[in-house]
Design a protein around this motif. Structure first.
Motif, mmCIF file in Angstrom:
data_model
loop_
_atom_site.group_PDB
_atom_site.id
_atom_site.type_symbol
_atom_site.label_atom_id
_atom_site.label_comp_id
_atom_site.label_asym_id
_atom_site.label_seq_id
_atom_site.Cartn_x
_atom_site.Cartn_y
_atom_site.Cartn_z
ATOM 1 N N LEU A 90 8.927 -4.921 4.614
ATOM 2 C CA LEU A 90 10.354 -5.136 5.376
ATOM 3 C C LEU A 90 9.966 -5.443 6.788
ATOM 4 O O LEU A 90 11.032 -5.833 7.540
ATOM 5 N N LEU A 91 8.884 -5.002 7.397
ATOM 6 C CA LEU A 91 8.640 -5.280 8.733
ATOM 7 C C LEU A 91 7.830 -6.461 9.190
ATOM 8 O O LEU A 91 7.506 -6.700 10.268
ATOM 9 N N THR A 92 7.706 -7.158 8.064
ATOM 10 C CA THR A 92 6.725 -8.793 8.265
ATOM 11 C C THR A 92 7.668 -9.900 7.791
ATOM 12 O O THR A 92 8.212 -9.700 6.757
ATOM 13 N N SER A 93 7.518 -10.929 8.504
ATOM 14 C CA SER A 93 8.240 -12.330 7.821
ATOM 15 C C SER A 93 7.111 -12.748 7.015
ATOM 16 O O SER A 93 7.841 -13.716 6.321
ATOM 17 N N LYS A 94 5.953 -12.563 7.104
ATOM 18 C CA LYS A 94 5.151 -13.229 6.209
ATOM 19 C C LYS A 94 5.119 -12.561 4.908
ATOM 20 O O LYS A 94 5.057 -11.322 4.721
ATOM 21 N N LYS A 95 5.283 -13.385 3.779
ATOM 22 C CA LYS A 95 5.124 -12.760 2.428
ATOM 23 C C LYS A 95 3.693 -12.384 1.935
ATOM 24 O O LYS A 95 2.937 -13.442 2.024
ATOM 25 N N MET A 96 3.585 -11.267 1.574
ATOM 26 C CA MET A 96 2.120 -11.085 0.802
ATOM 27 C C MET A 96 2.281 -11.088 -0.693
ATOM 28 O O MET A 96 3.192 -10.721 -1.160
ATOM 29 N N SER A 97 1.116 -11.421 -1.048
ATOM 30 C CA SER A 97 1.149 -11.322 -2.561
ATOM 31 C C SER A 97 0.807 -9.944 -3.028
ATOM 32 O O SER A 97 0.634 -9.217 -2.134
ATOM 33 N N GLU A 98 1.290 -9.592 -4.310
ATOM 34 C CA GLU A 98 1.037 -8.464 -4.775
ATOM 35 C C GLU A 98 -0.506 -7.813 -4.756
ATOM 36 O O GLU A 98 -0.692 -6.650 -4.401
ATOM 37 N N GLN A 99 -1.489 -8.793 -4.900
ATOM 38 C CA GLN A 99 -2.802 -8.310 -4.834
ATOM 39 C C GLN A 99 -3.211 -7.867 -3.286
ATOM 40 O O GLN A 99 -4.009 -6.957 -2.908
ATOM 41 N N GLU A 100 -2.650 -8.674 -2.220
ATOM 42 C CA GLU A 100 -2.959 -8.386 -1.048
ATOM 43 C C GLU A 100 -2.086 -7.132 -0.418
ATOM 44 O O GLU A 100 -3.053 -6.210 0.216
ATOM 45 N N LEU A 101 -1.055 -6.925 -1.066
ATOM 46 C CA LEU A 101 -0.208 -5.642 -0.682
ATOM 47 C C LEU A 101 -1.156 -4.515 -1.154
ATOM 48 O O LEU A 101 -1.243 -3.398 -0.679
ATOM 49 N N ASP A 102 -1.491 -4.507 -2.443
ATOM 50 C CA ASP A 102 -2.254 -3.244 -3.015
ATOM 51 C C ASP A 102 -3.499 -3.052 -2.409
ATOM 52 O O ASP A 102 -3.846 -1.861 -1.977
ATOM 53 N N LYS A 103 -4.303 -4.248 -1.752
ATOM 54 C CA LYS A 103 -5.384 -4.084 -1.048
ATOM 55 C C LYS A 103 -5.404 -3.237 0.091
ATOM 56 O O LYS A 103 -5.910 -2.254 0.524
ATOM 57 N N LYS A 104 -4.233 -3.714 0.698
ATOM 58 C CA LYS A 104 -3.813 -2.939 2.228
ATOM 59 C C LYS A 104 -3.281 -1.713 2.199
ATOM 60 O O LYS A 104 -3.707 -0.944 2.812
ATOM 61 N N SER A 105 -2.628 -1.496 1.091
ATOM 62 C CA SER A 105 -1.932 -0.117 0.720
ATOM 63 C C SER A 105 -3.240 0.918 0.339
ATOM 64 O O SER A 105 -3.381 1.913 1.191
ATOM 65 N N LEU A 106 -4.155 0.506 -0.194
ATOM 66 C CA LEU A 106 -5.519 1.066 -0.496
ATOM 67 C C LEU A 106 -6.185 1.580 0.898
ATOM 68 O O LEU A 106 -6.609 2.485 1.043
ATOM 69 N N ASN A 107 -6.346 0.458 1.749
ATOM 70 C CA ASN A 107 -7.061 0.702 3.062
ATOM 71 C C ASN A 107 -6.103 1.717 3.697
ATOM 72 O O ASN A 107 -6.823 2.470 4.461
ATOM 73 N N VAL A 108 -4.922 1.542 3.928
ATOM 74 C CA VAL A 108 -4.069 2.716 4.649
ATOM 75 C C VAL A 108 -4.464 3.910 4.298
ATOM 76 O O VAL A 108 -4.341 4.805 4.814
ATOM 77 N N ALA A 109 -4.130 4.144 2.702
ATOM 78 C CA ALA A 109 -4.388 5.546 2.141
ATOM 79 C C ALA A 109 -5.844 6.089 2.497
ATOM 80 O O ALA A 109 -5.798 7.345 2.908
ATOM 81 N N LYS A 110 -6.856 5.273 2.463
ATOM 82 C CA LYS A 110 -7.997 5.756 2.755
ATOM 83 C C LYS A 110 -8.158 6.081 4.286
ATOM 84 O O LYS A 110 -8.900 7.115 4.678
ATOM 85 N N GLY A 111 -7.591 5.104 4.980
ATOM 86 C CA GLY A 111 -7.759 5.455 6.588
ATOM 87 C C GLY A 111 -6.890 6.664 6.765
ATOM 88 O O GLY A 111 -7.393 7.457 7.831
ATOM 89 N N SER A 112 -5.745 6.767 6.173
ATOM 90 C CA SER A 112 -5.053 8.175 6.648
ATOM 91 C C SER A 112 -5.654 9.273 6.256
ATOM 92 O O SER A 112 -5.266 10.241 6.557
#
Length: 499
Positions: free
Chosen positions: A366-388
């Motif tokens: 919702l915060l970006t105009s660039k459309k992310m693929s499901e695979q890219e979103l999953d990878k970034k979500s995982l990195n956010v989880a580990k970083g948090s």
């Protein structure tokens, strides 16, 4: 402090070094299963259901059952056994009632990874998923309780300063969860469950030489407690949280609902096949029976043997130090430490996966105009989880610096706030086809907010009764809002159970 016994001190240090090395090794082994958000959150199907069940029980136990509740027993006597009864009997009944339906719905929704995601898909509401993920941040206080319990053990047993005890516990837990995710958490908790069960059994057996009386040991214990203060053997204590029939009923309601805690329900989502639910629930019940019913008795024994402790939360460490030979005491101390870590790792995993999977994954598109693929979103979500993990660890460390008056009350405050918000949406989501997203969101906000108001303003002094009324209000609000806003399309979201 045990530094006066060099044999005991160095045995504990050696066992802890071996233990920490083992869990870190398991964390590295779990890296292969933690390369996706789902794998990091649940490790679905990668671990035996018997071990997942033991992990459920050990995650349930925490510093609360090994330090906090025995501390309450030290202060308030046998009335605290109402809590112990609920931990095994009532909570296990709750697990049996909720687990299968929750698992079936999770499978129908497409193998969800977290409780907020389950609720989001049940009510077709990303907003609800994000709101519940924020509510789960109350578990930071739960983690603080585990930090305090661990630091208390290090301080009492090894003479390690309180501050450094917190740092050691936070660092080790973050290391192996960051490496191995749910796989590491479940495997290590299964090992910890064995240590906890052994520790609990040893403690009760020791009553034969510390309390005395042979087969009548519990009668002797009761008589000695009664001699100190008759209120210590009363079914309903004059003071403390177990001071009325209403309070005791509220405790049972809380413990029945406790299985809905996100870090516990996630264990159900780790089960791959429905037939594995039977060994999972049986294992959870057996391990929980041992570790929930035996350790609290040590708090009663400590009151008889050491009636003038400065801190009630030191009851179990002090008892173990005095009651056992060095080698056995060392094993038990490591068992107590593992009990604390078993919930801490599960809580870290629950909070951080929710941040990545339920907050970032929902909000980022919702915060970006660039459309992310499901695979890219999953990878970034995982990195956010580990970083948090680092952020949550540092936050919990900061809040842990000032020792709370009661470990049990701090822990129970955190999970009561969450349960007050989620119990109505989960329960009504099973059984009522008019339950909808508007009602669920209203219930989450109402239940959690009322609980915080009742307790922080001391409008209801008993934390258990405060939770009962908050949850009841959430049910009422959800019923009213859903009834007024339900549409036929919303009712279709309720899925039939699989045959």
């Amino acid at each position: 402090m045990l530094t006066s016994s060099s044999v005991l001190l160095w045995t504990v240090i050696l066992l802890l070094a071996v233990y920490f090395a083992a869990v870190t090794w398991v964390g590295k082994k779990g890296q292969a299963h933690s390369r996706s958000m789902s794998g990091f959150a649940t490790a679905r199907g990668k671990v035996s259901p018997w071990l997942v069940g033991a992990s459920f029980a050990t995650s349930y136990a925490s510093a609360n059952l090994f330090i906090g509740v025995p501390g309450l027993a030290y202060e308030h006597g046998t009335a605290v056994l109402w809590y112990t009864l609920g931990c095994f009997g009532v909570s296990w009944v709750g697990l049996l009632l909720f687990a299968k339906t929750f698992w079936r719905y999770g499978k129908k929704f497409g193998h969800v990874s977290t409780l907020p995601e389950w609720l989001g898909k049940r009510y077709n509401s990303k907003a609800l998923q994000a709101i519940v993920s924020l509510l789960i941040l109350f578990n930071v206080y739960y983690i603080v309780g585990q930090n305090v319990g661990l630091a208390t053990i290090f301080e009492t047993v090894l003479g390690i300063p309180y501050f450094w005890g917190i740092i050691i516990g936070v660092a080790i837990t973050i290391l192996y969860i960051g490496l191995g995710g749910a796989f590491a958490q479940i495997i290590t908790d299964g090992i910890q469950g064995i240590l906890m069960a052994i520790t609990s059994i040893f403690l009760v057996v020791s009553f034969l030489w510390t309390i005395g009386g042979g087969w009548n040991v519990f009668g002797v214990l009761t008589d000695r407690l009664n001699a100190i203060d008759p209120n210590l053997t009363a079914a309903i204590a004059d003071g403390g949280p177990y001071n009325s029939a209403l309070a005791i009923m509220a405790v049972q309601f809380l413990l029945f609902s406790f299985v809905l805690m996100p870090h516990l329900l996630n264990k159900v989502l780790s089960i791959e096949k429905e037939e594995d639910l039977a060994p999972f629930t049986l294992s959870a019940g057996l391990v929980l029976c041992i570790i929930s019913t035996l350790m609290v008795l040590g708090g009663l024994a400590a009151r008889v043997l050491f009636p003038s402790l400065q801190s009630a939360d030191a009851a179990i460490p002090t008892y173990v130090i005095e009651a056992f030979p060095s080698i056995i005491a060392a094993i038990m101390i490591v068992g107590i430490i593992s009990a604390i870590l078993s919930s801490t790792d599960s809580l870290y995993l629950g909070v951080t996966t929710s941040i990545g999977n339920d907050l970032y994954r929902v909000v980022a598109p919702l915060l970006t105009s660039k459309k992310m693929s499901e695979q890219e979103l999953d990878k970034k979500s995982l990195n956010v989880a580990k970083g948090s993990l680092i952020v949550v660890g540092l936050l919990s460390l900061y809040f842990s610096l000032e020792r709370p008056e009661s470990l049990a009350f701090l822990i129970q405050f955190s999970f009561s706030a969450i349960i007050s918000g989620i119990i109505a949406p989960i329960t009504l989501g099973y059984f009522w086809n008019r339950a909808n997203n508007y009602g669920a969101i209203a219930a989450v906000i109402t239940g959690a907010s009322l609980y915080v108001i009742f307790t922080s303003l001391n409008l209801i002094g008993n934390i258990f009764i405060a939770m009962f009324f908050s949850a009841a209000a959430a049910f009422l609000i959800m019923g009213i809002v859903s009834g007024l806003t339900a549409k036929a399309s919303a009712e279709k979201l309720v899925l039939k159970k699989s045959s």
